[in-house]
Design a protein around this motif. Structure first.
Motif, PDB file in Angstrom:
ATOM      1  N   LYS A  11      35.636  31.020  42.546  1.00 53.73           N
ATOM      2  CA  LYS A  11      35.270  31.676  42.728  1.00 53.73           C
ATOM      3  C   LYS A  11      34.807  32.253  44.320  1.00 53.73           C
ATOM      4  N   SER A  12      34.626  31.021  44.847  1.00 55.35           N
ATOM      5  CA  SER A  12      34.124  31.368  46.037  1.00 55.35           C
ATOM      6  C   SER A  12      34.759  32.224  47.418  1.00 55.35           C
ATOM      7  N   GLU A  13      36.485  31.898  46.239  1.00 56.94           N
ATOM      8  CA  GLU A  13      37.388  32.924  47.689  1.00 56.94           C
ATOM      9  C   GLU A  13      37.401  34.352  46.980  1.00 56.94           C
ATOM     10  N   ALA A  14      37.574  34.806  45.460  1.00 53.22           N
ATOM     11  CA  ALA A  14      37.053  36.324  45.427  1.00 53.22           C
ATOM     12  C   ALA A  14      35.873  36.426  45.760  1.00 53.22           C
ATOM     13  N   VAL A  15      34.496  35.702  45.874  1.00 58.52           N
ATOM     14  CA  VAL A  15      33.851  36.727  46.397  1.00 58.52           C
ATOM     15  C   VAL A  15      34.039  36.502  48.070  1.00 58.52           C
ATOM     16  N   LYS A  16      34.675  35.758  48.923  1.00 57.12           N
ATOM     17  CA  LYS A  16      35.313  35.977  50.189  1.00 57.12           C
ATOM     18  C   LYS A  16      35.626  37.232  50.164  1.00 57.12           C
ATOM     19  N   GLN A  17      37.035  37.313  49.421  1.00 59.40           N
ATOM     20  CA  GLN A  17      37.808  38.678  49.411  1.00 59.40           C
ATOM     21  C   GLN A  17      36.456  39.782  49.935  1.00 59.40           C
ATOM     22  N   ILE A  18      35.741  40.026  48.949  1.00 58.34           N
ATOM     23  CA  ILE A  18      34.005  41.006  48.743  1.00 58.34           C
ATOM     24  C   ILE A  18      33.663  41.037  50.558  1.00 58.34           C
ATOM     25  N   THR A  19      32.666  39.804  51.012  1.00 56.73           N
ATOM     26  CA  THR A  19      31.825  39.509  51.774  1.00 56.73           C
ATOM     27  C   THR A  19      32.676  39.702  53.485  1.00 56.73           C
ATOM     28  N   GLU A  20      33.805  39.163  52.960  1.00 60.59           N
ATOM     29  CA  GLU A  20      34.642  39.057  54.521  1.00 60.59           C
ATOM     30  C   GLU A  20      36.023  40.248  55.111  1.00 60.59           C
ATOM     31  N   TYR A  21      36.663  40.615  53.677  1.00 65.29           N
ATOM     32  CA  TYR A  21      37.789  41.057  54.091  1.00 65.29           C
ATOM     33  C   TYR A  21      37.785  42.466  53.733  1.00 65.29           C
ATOM     34  N   GLY A  22      35.935  42.931  53.011  1.00 66.58           N
ATOM     35  CA  GLY A  22      35.700  44.190  52.965  1.00 66.58           C
ATOM     36  C   GLY A  22      36.210  45.216  51.261  1.00 66.58           C
ATOM     37  N   ARG A  23      36.964  44.035  51.196  1.00 65.68           N
ATOM     38  CA  ARG A  23      37.153  44.504  49.489  1.00 65.68           C
ATOM     39  C   ARG A  23      36.504  44.988  48.356  1.00 65.68           C
ATOM     40  N   THR A  24      36.601  46.089  47.870  1.00 63.92           N
ATOM     41  CA  THR A  24      35.769  46.432  46.629  1.00 63.92           C
ATOM     42  C   THR A  24      35.759  45.191  45.168  1.00 63.92           C
ATOM     43  N   VAL A  25      34.708  45.270  45.296  1.00 63.59           N
ATOM     44  CA  VAL A  25      34.811  44.458  43.828  1.00 63.59           C
ATOM     45  C   VAL A  25      36.316  44.894  42.433  1.00 63.59           C
ATOM     46  N   ALA A  26      35.860  46.505  42.388  1.00 62.83           N
ATOM     47  CA  ALA A  26      37.634  46.750  41.119  1.00 62.83           C
ATOM     48  C   ALA A  26      38.769  45.947  42.013  1.00 62.83           C
ATOM     49  N   ASP A  27      38.589  46.192  43.495  1.00 59.67           N
ATOM     50  CA  ASP A  27      40.112  45.320  43.853  1.00 59.67           C
ATOM     51  C   ASP A  27      39.753  44.250  43.390  1.00 59.67           C
ATOM     52  N   VAL A  28      39.225  43.641  43.383  1.00 54.03           N
ATOM     53  CA  VAL A  28      38.920  41.901  43.388  1.00 54.03           C
ATOM     54  C   VAL A  28      39.654  41.562  42.135  1.00 54.03           C
ATOM     55  N   SER A  29      38.781  42.449  41.501  1.00 55.01           N
ATOM     56  CA  SER A  29      38.615  42.129  39.731  1.00 55.01           C
ATOM     57  C   SER A  29      39.587  42.554  39.296  1.00 55.01           C
ATOM     58  N   GLU A  30      40.184  42.845  39.617  1.00 58.34           N
ATOM     59  CA  GLU A  30      41.872  44.155  39.266  1.00 58.34           C
ATOM     60  C   GLU A  30      42.869  42.313  39.807  1.00 58.34           C
ATOM     61  N   HIS A  31      43.122  42.079  40.943  1.00 57.42           N
ATOM     62  CA  HIS A  31      43.892  41.658  41.336  1.00 57.42           C
ATOM     63  C   HIS A  31      43.478  40.057  41.182  1.00 57.42           C
ATOM     64  N   TYR A  32      42.707  39.689  40.409  1.00 55.97           N
ATOM     65  CA  TYR A  32      41.877  37.893  39.784  1.00 55.97           C
ATOM     66  C   TYR A  32      42.173  38.263  38.825  1.00 55.97           C
ATOM     67  N   GLY A  33      42.115  39.351  37.733  1.00 56.77           N
ATOM     68  CA  GLY A  33      42.387  39.129  36.269  1.00 56.77           C
ATOM     69  C   GLY A  33      40.754  38.980  36.048  1.00 56.77           C
ATOM     70  N   VAL A  34      39.667  39.155  36.273  1.00 58.97           N
ATOM     71  CA  VAL A  34      38.560  38.758  36.023  1.00 58.97           C
ATOM     72  C   VAL A  34      37.586  40.199  35.855  1.00 58.97           C
ATOM     73  N   SER A  35      36.249  39.907  35.195  1.00 57.75           N
ATOM     74  CA  SER A  35      35.519  41.234  34.799  1.00 57.75           C
ATOM     75  C   SER A  35      34.737  41.764  36.101  1.00 57.75           C
ATOM     76  N   GLN A  36      34.163  42.569  36.011  1.00 59.32           N
ATOM     77  CA  GLN A  36      33.430  43.455  37.120  1.00 59.32           C
ATOM     78  C   GLN A  36      32.217  42.415  37.351  1.00 59.32           C
ATOM     79  N   HIS A  37      31.853  42.125  36.004  1.00 62.24           N
ATOM     80  CA  HIS A  37      30.389  41.786  35.881  1.00 62.24           C
ATOM     81  C   HIS A  37      30.483  40.452  36.039  1.00 62.24           C
ATOM     82  N   SER A  38      31.762  39.560  36.164  1.00 61.22           N
ATOM     83  CA  SER A  38      31.488  37.982  36.332  1.00 61.22           C
ATOM     84  C   SER A  38      31.994  38.088  37.526  1.00 61.22           C
TER      85      SER A  38
END
Length: 92
Positions: A11-38
């Motif tokens: 979870k923290s790695e997924a959040v880090k991708q958004i907060t520190e590296y500027g990736r979008t939630v949709a990109d992270v969701s697709e990359h990690y195979g997790v719903s955007q809601h989660s």
């Protein structure tokens, strides 16, 4: 529908991708195979944790300041008591 549990590191790695590296939630969701809601929920929890932590830090800083101020005022009081006793003794 079963809820899948993810480790905190994941979870923290997924959040880090958004907060520190500027990736979008949709990109992270697709990359990690997790719903955007989660991911949005994880972001919300992390922001709440950061807010609480900042509040605790400001409270601890205030406590340190107040302890320092109390020590200073106590020392001043003791000095004034000794000075008053000294001058009262001389006045007699």
């Amino acid at each position: 529908m079963s809820k899948q549990r993810y480790p905190e590191e994941f979870k923290s790695e997924a959040v880090k991708q958004i907060t520190e590296y500027g990736r979008t939630v949709a990109d992270v969701s697709e990359h990690y195979g997790v719903s955007q809601h989660s991911i949005y929920q994880w972001l919300k929890v992390q922001r709440t944790f950061v807010g609480e932590r900042q509040s605790q830090l400001s409270q601890s800083a205030e406590l340190r300041y107040l302890k320092k101020e109390l020590k200073r005022v106590t020392e001043e009081r003791d000095i004034l008591r000794k000075a008053a006793a000294y001058f009262a003794k001389q006045f007699r």
